[in-house]
Design a protein around this motif. Structure first.
Motif, PDB file in Angstrom:
ATOM      1  N   GLN A 153      -7.428  -5.086  -2.365  1.00 11.21           N
ATOM      2  CA  GLN A 153      -8.049  -4.364  -1.257  1.00 11.21           C
ATOM      3  C   GLN A 153      -9.172  -5.169  -0.610  1.00 11.21           C
ATOM      4  O   GLN A 153      -9.295  -5.189   0.615  1.00 11.21           O
ATOM      5  CB  GLN A 153      -8.565  -3.009  -1.741  1.00 11.21           C
ATOM      6  CG  GLN A 153      -7.481  -2.054  -2.186  1.00 11.21           C
ATOM      7  CD  GLN A 153      -6.462  -1.782  -1.090  1.00 11.21           C
ATOM      8  OE1 GLN A 153      -6.770  -1.863   0.106  1.00 11.21           O
ATOM      9  NE2 GLN A 153      -5.238  -1.470  -1.477  1.00 11.21           N
ATOM     10  N   ARG A 163     -15.137   0.835   1.668  1.00  3.13           N
ATOM     11  CA  ARG A 163     -13.698   0.869   1.952  1.00  3.13           C
ATOM     12  C   ARG A 163     -12.883   0.354   0.768  1.00  3.13           C
ATOM     13  O   ARG A 163     -11.872   0.960   0.392  1.00  3.13           O
ATOM     14  CB  ARG A 163     -13.400   0.042   3.205  1.00  3.13           C
ATOM     15  CG  ARG A 163     -13.943   0.630   4.489  1.00  3.13           C
ATOM     16  CD  ARG A 163     -13.762  -0.328   5.669  1.00  3.13           C
ATOM     17  NE  ARG A 163     -12.341  -0.495   5.999  1.00  3.13           N
ATOM     18  CZ  ARG A 163     -11.888  -1.398   6.879  1.00  3.13           C
ATOM     19  NH1 ARG A 163     -12.758  -2.226   7.471  1.00  3.13           N
ATOM     20  NH2 ARG A 163     -10.612  -1.480   7.141  1.00  3.13           N
ATOM     21  N   GLN A 177      -5.117   4.065  -4.097  1.00  7.80           N
ATOM     22  CA  GLN A 177      -3.882   3.433  -4.559  1.00  7.80           C
ATOM     23  C   GLN A 177      -3.581   3.815  -6.005  1.00  7.80           C
ATOM     24  O   GLN A 177      -2.436   4.109  -6.357  1.00  7.80           O
ATOM     25  CB  GLN A 177      -3.981   1.911  -4.429  1.00  7.80           C
ATOM     26  CG  GLN A 177      -2.685   1.195  -4.800  1.00  7.80           C
ATOM     27  CD  GLN A 177      -2.626  -0.226  -4.296  1.00  7.80           C
ATOM     28  OE1 GLN A 177      -3.343  -0.577  -3.358  1.00  7.80           O
ATOM     29  NE2 GLN A 177      -1.774  -1.030  -4.897  1.00  7.80           N
ATOM     30  N   VAL A 228      -5.203   5.737   3.418  1.00  4.48           N
ATOM     31  CA  VAL A 228      -6.071   4.605   3.733  1.00  4.48           C
ATOM     32  C   VAL A 228      -6.616   4.727   5.153  1.00  4.48           C
ATOM     33  O   VAL A 228      -7.797   4.476   5.407  1.00  4.48           O
ATOM     34  CB  VAL A 228      -5.316   3.276   3.529  1.00  4.48           C
ATOM     35  CG1 VAL A 228      -6.087   2.120   4.145  1.00  4.48           C
ATOM     36  CG2 VAL A 228      -5.071   3.030   2.056  1.00  4.48           C
ATOM     37  N   GLU A 237       0.834  -1.198   0.000  1.00  3.92           N
ATOM     38  CA  GLU A 237       0.000   0.000   0.000  1.00  3.92           C
ATOM     39  C   GLU A 237       0.871   1.250   0.000  1.00  3.92           C
ATOM     40  O   GLU A 237       1.645   1.484   0.930  1.00  3.92           O
ATOM     41  CB  GLU A 237      -0.905  -0.013   1.232  1.00  3.92           C
ATOM     42  CG  GLU A 237      -1.783   1.200   1.343  1.00  3.92           C
ATOM     43  CD  GLU A 237      -2.633   1.359   0.110  1.00  3.92           C
ATOM     44  OE1 GLU A 237      -2.400   2.337  -0.629  1.00  3.92           O
ATOM     45  OE2 GLU A 237      -3.499   0.510  -0.116  1.00  3.92           O
ATOM     46  N   ARG A 280     -10.323   2.706  -1.190  1.00  2.00           N
ATOM     47  CA  ARG A 280      -8.909   2.323  -1.141  1.00  2.00           C
ATOM     48  C   ARG A 280      -8.347   2.078  -2.543  1.00  2.00           C
ATOM     49  O   ARG A 280      -7.189   2.407  -2.828  1.00  2.00           O
ATOM     50  CB  ARG A 280      -8.750   1.054  -0.310  1.00  2.00           C
ATOM     51  CG  ARG A 280      -8.898   1.221   1.185  1.00  2.00           C
ATOM     52  CD  ARG A 280      -8.749  -0.145   1.821  1.00  2.00           C
ATOM     53  NE  ARG A 280      -8.689  -0.141   3.268  1.00  2.00           N
ATOM     54  CZ  ARG A 280      -8.185  -1.149   3.984  1.00  2.00           C
ATOM     55  NH1 ARG A 280      -7.709  -2.204   3.371  1.00  2.00           N
ATOM     56  NH2 ARG A 280      -8.173  -1.087   5.303  1.00  2.00           N
ATOM     57  N   ASP A 317     -10.578   4.945   5.952  1.00  2.00           N
ATOM     58  CA  ASP A 317     -11.249   4.010   6.851  1.00  2.00           C
ATOM     59  C   ASP A 317     -11.909   4.736   8.025  1.00  2.00           C
ATOM     60  O   ASP A 317     -13.030   4.407   8.437  1.00  2.00           O
ATOM     61  CB  ASP A 317     -10.263   2.969   7.368  1.00  2.00           C
ATOM     62  CG  ASP A 317      -9.869   1.951   6.309  1.00  2.00           C
ATOM     63  OD1 ASP A 317     -10.470   1.969   5.213  1.00  2.00           O
ATOM     64  OD2 ASP A 317      -8.958   1.143   6.570  1.00  2.00           O
TER      65      ASP A 317
END
Length: 397
Positions: free
Chosen positions: A299, A369, A377, A11, A5, A373, A15
């Motif tokens: 992910q 999420r 990325q 992240v 990551e 995510r 979250d």
């Protein structure tokens, strides 16, 4: 891209933002489920999403694309524009038996998560309220009318009995076939009638015989929407509603040619006329972006889910979606997120019950999420960011 990551701070912020919104997201999913609305009249549903997004600082435009229940909600000002598609229409009679309440809440959740890092990632987060997926092709209309202009990547997540990263979908033609004959007294003067119901019957028999000779992946299924008014009146009008599906748009065109001949045969055989009209725009097959799909696979796996292996997920198509039209133009993904259904599948009443169970609530959060995510990325990877921006610029040109 690496499994490592590259944006741990982003992240964590994503979250945390989604977790802080958990109760609102679950409440949104349950509220949509409790008040199901059909294609193009999802007024309460769209308003629920708009209210939540506005309350979180999104700038909302509605209606858009000449669709009363469509909207666009933006947060941030980065040059990389990311689209998150929210669906919220339900099915006649069985409500949210496709789980669009989960889709909508997950899209809003992903938007909230990405809003927390929009400046850090240099992105604009755009949640698109896309009506009429079940019938009507809301995304197709929005695409044609410019609502997806400037978007570099489009993502959404759909519930199902198991997790699938890059599902196969079928191209779809949604047709209404109307047969017109002549009414007459069915007993006293049947010779003066031309039976439109017979035309529909002949056409369906021809369709049934055609099935033996279909290419792999081609499908036809339909219903009699109108077969007449009374037994003692020769039906002067009848209507069939049919879906035609195929693995590709080219294969769908071939199937459409052959099915059209069957409908003509029904009309000719019964001495009637007929008309074929498209109920919805043609849905194209999904073309998942391989990079987005791979990152999403990483992910969703990091959240403890185990999606089907790529060779398995390609073995069975999962219906049709107007998201296919988006992915043929814009890099995008439409993964399936698993919920516990006790053996039920989509479009069954039991699936509607499952769509507000504990696993459905978990899918809202996990889906949000994983989508957010994935965007983080890709947006943080210089090569992928440049790719998406260059392709968006080429489309705009």
């Amino acid at each position: 891209m690496s499994d490592t990551e590259p944006v741990p701070d982003a992240v964590s912020a994503i979250d945390a933002a989604i977790e802080a919104a958990r109760s609102d997201l679950i409440a949104l999913s349950h509220s949509l489920h409790a008040e199901p609305e059909l294609a193009f009249v999802e007024f309460r549903s769209a308003a629920k999403l708009v209210d939540l997004l506005r309350g979180r600082g999104f700038e909302v435009r509605t209606p858009v694309a000449d669709l009363a229940t469509a909207f666009v909600a933006d947060y941030g000002s980065g040059e990389l524009i990311i689209g998150l598609c929210a669906e919220y229409d339900a099915l006649p009679g069985i409500g949210h038996a496709c789980g669009h309440n989960i889709i909508a809440a997950a899209a809003v959740g992903a938007g909230i998560g990405l809003a927390a890092v929009a400046d850090q990632l240099g992105i604009t987060v755009r949640v698109l309220g896309t009506p009429a997926e079940e019938s009507g092709g809301g995304k197709v209309l929005m695409l044609e009318r410019g609502a997806f202009a400037g978007i570099a990547a489009a993502l959404m997540v759909h519930p199902g009995p198991f997790d699938v990263v890059a599902p196969v979908s079928l191209a779809l033609a949604d047709l209404a076939i109307t047969f017109t004959g002549q009414e007459a007294h069915a007993s006293a003067a049947p010779e003066f009638g031309r039976n439109a119901g017979d035309a529909a019957t002949i056409a369906q028999v021809a369709i049934g015989l055609l099935r033996q000779h279909l290419a792999p992946g081609q499908q036809l299924h339909g219903i009699v929407a109108d077969g007449g008014r009374a037994p003692n009146i020769v039906p002067g009008q009848a209507e069939l509603l049919y879906y035609l599906r195929a693995p590709s748009t080219a294969a769908l065109d071939d199937l459409l040619d052959r099915a059209t001949t069957c409908f003509l045969a029904g009309a000719v055989g019964a001495g009637c006329t007929h008309e074929i009209r498209s109920v919805s725009p043609t849905y194209r097959e999904l073309v998942p972006d391989p990079i987005l799909a791979q990152v999403y696979r990483e992910q969703i796996g990091s959240l403890g889910r185990r999606p089907l292996a790529p060779d398995v997920e390609r073995s069975r198509p999962l219906g049709s979606t107007d998201m296919g039209n988006i992915t043929t133009v814009i890099p995008g993904i439409h993964p399936i997120i698993g919920i516990d259904t006790d053996g039920a599948v989509t479009h069954q009443p039991e699936f509607a019950v499952a769509a507000i169970g504990p696993s459905a609530d978990r899918a809202v959060i996990d889906g949000a999420r994983a989508l957010a995510r994935t965007v983080a990325q890709v947006a943080a990877d210089p090569g992928q960011r440049d790719r998406l921006l260059a392709e968006a610029a080429e489309r705009a040109g």
